[in-house]
Motif scaffolding. Structure first.
Motif, PDB file in Angstrom:
ATOM      1  N   ILE A 249      19.893 -80.207 -80.559  1.00  0.00           N
ATOM      2  CA  ILE A 249      19.781 -79.938 -79.155  1.00  0.00           C
ATOM      3  C   ILE A 249      20.456 -78.433 -78.737  1.00  0.00           C
ATOM      4  O   ILE A 249      19.582 -77.764 -78.161  1.00  0.00           O
ATOM      5  CB  ILE A 249      20.659 -80.899 -78.270  1.00  0.00           C
ATOM      6  CG1 ILE A 249      20.007 -82.244 -78.283  1.00  0.00           C
ATOM      7  CG2 ILE A 249      21.011 -80.411 -76.806  1.00  0.00           C
ATOM      8  CD1 ILE A 249      20.788 -83.464 -77.823  1.00  0.00           C
ATOM      9  N   ALA A 250      21.287 -78.001 -79.715  1.00  0.00           N
ATOM     10  CA  ALA A 250      21.957 -76.640 -79.401  1.00  0.00           C
ATOM     11  C   ALA A 250      20.719 -75.637 -79.943  1.00  0.00           C
ATOM     12  O   ALA A 250      20.441 -74.675 -78.924  1.00  0.00           O
ATOM     13  CB  ALA A 250      23.025 -76.463 -80.191  1.00  0.00           C
TER      14      ALA A 250
ATOM     15  N   GLU B 270      17.518 -76.047 -79.780  1.00  0.00           N
ATOM     16  CA  GLU B 270      16.373 -76.039 -78.767  1.00  0.00           C
ATOM     17  C   GLU B 270      16.767 -75.390 -77.577  1.00  0.00           C
ATOM     18  O   GLU B 270      15.982 -74.561 -76.873  1.00  0.00           O
ATOM     19  CB  GLU B 270      16.067 -77.498 -78.419  1.00  0.00           C
ATOM     20  CG  GLU B 270      15.384 -78.463 -79.443  1.00  0.00           C
ATOM     21  CD  GLU B 270      13.776 -77.622 -80.052  1.00  0.00           C
ATOM     22  OE1 GLU B 270      13.447 -77.131 -79.073  1.00  0.00           O
ATOM     23  OE2 GLU B 270      13.933 -77.590 -81.149  1.00  0.00           O
ATOM     24  N   ARG B 271      18.015 -75.563 -77.153  1.00  0.00           N
ATOM     25  CA  ARG B 271      18.511 -74.885 -75.729  1.00  0.00           C
ATOM     26  C   ARG B 271      18.531 -73.233 -76.185  1.00  0.00           C
ATOM     27  O   ARG B 271      18.187 -72.431 -75.494  1.00  0.00           O
ATOM     28  CB  ARG B 271      20.134 -75.271 -75.325  1.00  0.00           C
ATOM     29  CG  ARG B 271      20.029 -76.592 -74.953  1.00  0.00           C
ATOM     30  CD  ARG B 271      21.329 -76.881 -74.465  1.00  0.00           C
ATOM     31  NE  ARG B 271      21.387 -78.220 -73.920  1.00  0.00           N
ATOM     32  CZ  ARG B 271      22.347 -79.077 -73.645  1.00  0.00           C
ATOM     33  NH1 ARG B 271      23.712 -78.566 -74.045  1.00  0.00           N
ATOM     34  NH2 ARG B 271      22.388 -80.234 -72.964  1.00  0.00           N
TER      35      ARG B 271
ATOM     36  N   LEU C 154      14.976 -72.068 -75.942  1.00  0.00           N
ATOM     37  CA  LEU C 154      14.744 -71.864 -74.513  1.00  0.00           C
ATOM     38  C   LEU C 154      15.389 -70.880 -73.897  1.00  0.00           C
ATOM     39  O   LEU C 154      14.458 -69.971 -73.068  1.00  0.00           O
ATOM     40  CB  LEU C 154      14.918 -73.245 -73.610  1.00  0.00           C
ATOM     41  CG  LEU C 154      14.083 -74.455 -73.944  1.00  0.00           C
ATOM     42  CD1 LEU C 154      14.721 -75.508 -73.240  1.00  0.00           C
ATOM     43  CD2 LEU C 154      12.603 -74.318 -73.644  1.00  0.00           C
ATOM     44  N   GLU C 155      16.428 -70.396 -74.163  1.00  0.00           N
ATOM     45  CA  GLU C 155      17.153 -69.248 -73.577  1.00  0.00           C
ATOM     46  C   GLU C 155      16.536 -68.042 -73.992  1.00  0.00           C
ATOM     47  O   GLU C 155      16.191 -66.975 -73.357  1.00  0.00           O
ATOM     48  CB  GLU C 155      18.666 -69.238 -73.927  1.00  0.00           C
ATOM     49  CG  GLU C 155      19.328 -68.016 -73.384  1.00  0.00           C
ATOM     50  CD  GLU C 155      19.491 -68.151 -71.952  1.00  0.00           C
ATOM     51  OE1 GLU C 155      19.965 -67.161 -71.349  1.00  0.00           O
ATOM     52  OE2 GLU C 155      19.151 -69.131 -71.121  1.00  0.00           O
TER      53      GLU C 155
END
Length: 60
Positions: free
Chosen positions: A33-34, A36-37, A40-41
């Motif tokens: 999840i980190a 993927e974040r 996105l950033e």
């Protein structure tokens, strides 16, 4: 249909192994999840810096 018999409690070492596996899976999921974040950033920052492809094509 009769009720199923109650399952015996898990041995302590098996329960501990199960807890370790679950903790490892949770840590892996949190790390995915980190990542993927972060992706996105990076995409958001690139859009801010360079604009979208349609914005860039209108410059010509």
């Amino acid at each position: 249909m009769p009720n199923a018999p109650a399952l015996p409690p898990l041995p302590t070492d098996l329960a501990a192994a199960h807890a370790m596996i679950l903790a490892e899976l949770a840590a892996r999921l949190a790390s995915e999840i980190a990542v993927e974040r972060l992706k996105l950033e990076v995409a958001r920052l690139r859009r801010e810096r360079f604009g979208t492809s349609s914005e860039r094509s209108n410059l010509n």
